[in-house]
Design a protein around this motif. Structure first.
Motif, PDB file in Angstrom:
ATOM      1  N   LYS A 180       1.415   2.313  19.402  1.00  0.00           N
ATOM      2  CA  LYS A 180       0.232   1.543  19.796  1.00  0.00           C
ATOM      3  C   LYS A 180       0.598   0.190  20.405  1.00  0.00           C
ATOM      4  CE  LYS A 180      -0.796  -0.581  15.309  1.00  0.00           C
ATOM      5  NZ  LYS A 180      -1.789  -0.654  14.242  1.00  0.00           N
ATOM      6  N   TYR A 181       1.814  -0.294  20.146  1.00  0.00           N
ATOM      7  CA  TYR A 181       2.245  -1.577  20.717  1.00  0.00           C
ATOM      8  C   TYR A 181       2.893  -1.428  22.095  1.00  0.00           C
ATOM      9  CZ  TYR A 181       1.378  -3.218  16.007  1.00  0.00           C
ATOM     10  OH  TYR A 181       0.796  -3.509  14.800  1.00  0.00           O
ATOM     11  N   SER A 182       2.998  -0.187  22.578  1.00  0.00           N
ATOM     12  CA  SER A 182       3.594   0.025  23.900  1.00  0.00           C
ATOM     13  C   SER A 182       2.600   0.638  24.888  1.00  0.00           C
ATOM     14  CB  SER A 182       4.839   0.893  23.786  1.00  0.00           C
ATOM     15  OG  SER A 182       4.493   2.160  23.274  1.00  0.00           O
ATOM     16  N   GLY A 183       1.320   0.448  24.630  1.00  0.00           N
ATOM     17  CA  GLY A 183       0.302   0.879  25.572  1.00  0.00           C
ATOM     18  C   GLY A 183      -0.271   2.261  25.325  1.00  0.00           C
ATOM     19  N   VAL A 184       0.159   2.958  24.288  1.00  0.00           N
ATOM     20  CA  VAL A 184      -0.375   4.273  23.965  1.00  0.00           C
ATOM     21  C   VAL A 184      -1.595   4.079  23.067  1.00  0.00           C
ATOM     22  CG1 VAL A 184       0.129   6.497  22.879  1.00  0.00           C
ATOM     23  CG2 VAL A 184       1.909   5.289  24.135  1.00  0.00           C
ATOM     24  N   ALA A 185      -2.625   4.855  23.287  1.00  0.00           N
ATOM     25  CA  ALA A 185      -3.873   4.675  22.541  1.00  0.00           C
ATOM     26  C   ALA A 185      -3.865   5.353  21.169  1.00  0.00           C
ATOM     27  CB  ALA A 185      -5.033   5.217  23.365  1.00  0.00           C
ATOM     28  N   GLN A 186      -2.711   5.673  20.655  1.00  0.00           N
ATOM     29  CA  GLN A 186      -2.616   6.340  19.361  1.00  0.00           C
ATOM     30  C   GLN A 186      -1.689   5.572  18.435  1.00  0.00           C
ATOM     31  OE1 GLN A 186      -1.207  10.218  20.390  1.00  0.00           O
ATOM     32  NE2 GLN A 186      -3.187  10.908  21.137  1.00  0.00           N
ATOM     33  N   ASN A 187      -2.007   5.608  17.148  1.00  0.00           N
ATOM     34  CA  ASN A 187      -1.190   4.961  16.125  1.00  0.00           C
ATOM     35  C   ASN A 187      -0.115   5.951  15.677  1.00  0.00           C
ATOM     36  OD1 ASN A 187      -0.222   3.262  14.181  1.00  0.00           O
ATOM     37  ND2 ASN A 187      -1.907   3.580  12.775  1.00  0.00           N
ATOM     38  N   ARG A 188       1.093   5.813  16.215  1.00  0.00           N
ATOM     39  CA  ARG A 188       2.176   6.734  15.896  1.00  0.00           C
ATOM     40  C   ARG A 188       3.413   5.963  15.445  1.00  0.00           C
ATOM     41  NH1 ARG A 188       2.093  12.112  18.995  1.00  0.00           N
ATOM     42  NH2 ARG A 188      -0.096  12.298  19.506  1.00  0.00           N
ATOM     43  N   PRO A 189       3.511   5.687  14.159  1.00  0.00           N
ATOM     44  CA  PRO A 189       4.707   4.995  13.672  1.00  0.00           C
ATOM     45  C   PRO A 189       5.923   5.930  13.676  1.00  0.00           C
ATOM     46  CG  PRO A 189       3.247   5.524  11.852  1.00  0.00           C
ATOM     47  CD  PRO A 189       2.532   5.918  13.108  1.00  0.00           C
ATOM     48  N   ARG A 190       7.063   5.364  14.029  1.00  0.00           N
ATOM     49  CA  ARG A 190       8.309   6.134  14.070  1.00  0.00           C
ATOM     50  C   ARG A 190       9.440   5.314  13.464  1.00  0.00           C
ATOM     51  NH1 ARG A 190       5.326   9.865  14.818  1.00  0.00           N
ATOM     52  NH2 ARG A 190       5.076  10.999  16.752  1.00  0.00           N
ATOM     53  N   PHE A 191      10.380   6.013  12.873  1.00  0.00           N
ATOM     54  CA  PHE A 191      11.589   5.410  12.330  1.00  0.00           C
ATOM     55  C   PHE A 191      12.758   5.956  13.140  1.00  0.00           C
ATOM     56  CE2 PHE A 191      15.294   5.863   9.545  1.00  0.00           C
ATOM     57  CZ  PHE A 191      15.467   4.554   9.162  1.00  0.00           C
ATOM     58  N   ILE A 192      13.552   5.047  13.701  1.00  0.00           N
ATOM     59  CA  ILE A 192      14.705   5.456  14.506  1.00  0.00           C
ATOM     60  C   ILE A 192      15.961   4.861  13.874  1.00  0.00           C
ATOM     61  CG2 ILE A 192      15.804   5.309  16.769  1.00  0.00           C
ATOM     62  CD1 ILE A 192      12.959   4.950  17.927  1.00  0.00           C
ATOM     63  N   MET A 193      16.959   5.702  13.657  1.00  0.00           N
ATOM     64  CA  MET A 193      18.221   5.223  13.109  1.00  0.00           C
ATOM     65  C   MET A 193      19.357   5.714  13.991  1.00  0.00           C
ATOM     66  SD  MET A 193      20.003   5.573   9.398  1.00  0.00           S
ATOM     67  CE  MET A 193      20.733   7.178   9.587  1.00  0.00           C
ATOM     68  N   ILE A 194      20.211   4.781  14.371  1.00  0.00           N
ATOM     69  CA  ILE A 194      21.415   5.092  15.127  1.00  0.00           C
ATOM     70  C   ILE A 194      22.590   4.660  14.268  1.00  0.00           C
ATOM     71  CG2 ILE A 194      22.736   4.612  17.212  1.00  0.00           C
ATOM     72  CD1 ILE A 194      20.058   3.951  18.563  1.00  0.00           C
ATOM     73  N   ALA A 195      23.537   5.547  14.058  1.00  0.00           N
ATOM     74  CA  ALA A 195      24.702   5.230  13.237  1.00  0.00           C
ATOM     75  C   ALA A 195      25.956   5.238  14.113  1.00  0.00           C
ATOM     76  CB  ALA A 195      24.848   6.233  12.104  1.00  0.00           C
ATOM     77  N   ILE A 196      26.724   4.167  14.007  1.00  0.00           N
ATOM     78  CA  ILE A 196      27.954   4.011  14.785  1.00  0.00           C
ATOM     79  C   ILE A 196      29.106   3.844  13.805  1.00  0.00           C
ATOM     80  CG2 ILE A 196      29.125   2.597  16.512  1.00  0.00           C
ATOM     81  CD1 ILE A 196      26.327   1.589  17.344  1.00  0.00           C
TER      82      ILE A 196
END
Length: 44
Positions: A20-36
């Motif tokens: 919703k904070y990037s211009g999409v009209a839907q509330n879609r929370p996501r968790f992204i994890m990158i491991a190095i």
């Protein structure tokens, strides 16, 4: 999950994002994890 990756030699980078904070009209929370690998993280 972060502790598990840290214990086996990875540096996890976690981000919580919501569409919703990037211009999409839907509330879609996501968790992204990158491991190095820690040895590679020092080179970055």
């Amino acid at each position: 999950m972060v502790k598990a990756f840290s214990s086996i030699g990875y540096m996890p980078v976690c981000v919580h994002v919501n569409a919703k904070y990037s211009g999409v009209a839907q509330n879609r929370p996501r968790f992204i994890m990158i491991a190095i690998k820690k040895c590679e993280f020092k080179n970055i």
